[in-house]
Write a protein that holds these residues in place. Structure first.
Motif, PDB file in Angstrom:
ATOM      1  N   GLY A  75       0.796  -1.229   0.000  1.00 34.72           N
ATOM      2  CA  GLY A  75       0.000   0.000   0.000  1.00 34.72           C
ATOM      3  C   GLY A  75       0.827   1.276   0.000  1.00 34.72           C
ATOM      4  N   VAL A  76       2.094   1.176  -0.392  1.00 32.70           N
ATOM      5  CA  VAL A  76       2.976   2.348  -0.410  1.00 32.70           C
ATOM      6  C   VAL A  76       3.560   2.496  -1.816  1.00 32.70           C
ATOM      7  N   PRO A  77       3.227   3.562  -2.536  1.00 33.37           N
ATOM      8  CA  PRO A  77       3.805   3.772  -3.874  1.00 33.37           C
ATOM      9  C   PRO A  77       5.259   4.249  -3.759  1.00 33.37           C
ATOM     10  N   LEU A  78       6.184   3.319  -3.815  1.00 31.55           N
ATOM     11  CA  LEU A  78       7.593   3.618  -3.550  1.00 31.55           C
ATOM     12  C   LEU A  78       8.229   4.539  -4.588  1.00 31.55           C
ATOM     13  N   ASN A  79       7.834   4.431  -5.847  1.00 34.70           N
ATOM     14  CA  ASN A  79       8.445   5.287  -6.871  1.00 34.70           C
ATOM     15  C   ASN A  79       8.267   6.765  -6.542  1.00 34.70           C
ATOM     16  N   HIS A  80       7.196   7.102  -5.844  1.00 36.68           N
ATOM     17  CA  HIS A  80       6.925   8.490  -5.483  1.00 36.68           C
ATOM     18  C   HIS A  80       7.864   9.000  -4.395  1.00 36.68           C
ATOM     19  N   LEU A  81       8.633   8.108  -3.770  1.00 38.06           N
ATOM     20  CA  LEU A  81       9.512   8.522  -2.679  1.00 38.06           C
ATOM     21  C   LEU A  81      10.933   8.865  -3.140  1.00 38.06           C
TER      22      LEU A  81
END
Length: 139
Positions: A68-74
């Motif tokens: 549930g965490v969009p990693l690319n956005h980090l």
């Protein structure tokens, strides 16, 4: 690869017990992008479904599996994993080494969803089930 319920993160070193923490490993380089790697469980599930291959969560060889965490956005952003502060540095694209260790379909199956390379900014313990939360740059 070994699954653990908690691990200590140390700035400048990474995760205690990881081969890169003790400056070993196939691709060791003294750079912060080797300190912590994350991957989305959803990316692994999509790889299995789309390419019809047996590929477990640990087969990705990433340190932390999220949900549930969009990693690319980090990429370029700071975030918390429980009480540990980290900074996303760049995408952790799949490589030919991972392909040799697992399945030839890993390269096309995980392109742009192979996870995130991050730098550990504060020391602390990361536990299974803790939230990953982006730090609001305005605060």
């Amino acid at each position: 690869m070994q699954s653990v319920s908690e691990v200590r993160a140390v700035p400048g070193k990474g995760l205690e017990g990881d081969r890169y923490f003790v400056r070993q490993g196939t691709f060791y380089k003294p750079q912060p992008d080797r300190e912590l790697t994350l991957i989305e469980a959803e990316a692994i599930e999509a790889l299995r479904r789309e390419f019809d291959i047996d590929f477990g969560l640990s087969d990705s060889r990433r340190n932390v599996v999220t949900r549930g965490v969009p990693l690319n956005h980090l990429v370029g952003r700071e975030f918390w994993i429980g009480a540990v502060k980290a900074r996303g540095l760049k995408l952790c694209e799949p490589c030919s080494h991972l392909q040799r260790l697992s399945n030839q379909k890993v390269l096309p199956g995980l392109v742009h969803r192979g996870g995130l390379r991050a730098q550990v900014l504060t020391e602390g313990v990361i536990r299974v089930g803790e939230l990953v939360k982006e730090i609001d740059p305005g605060n």
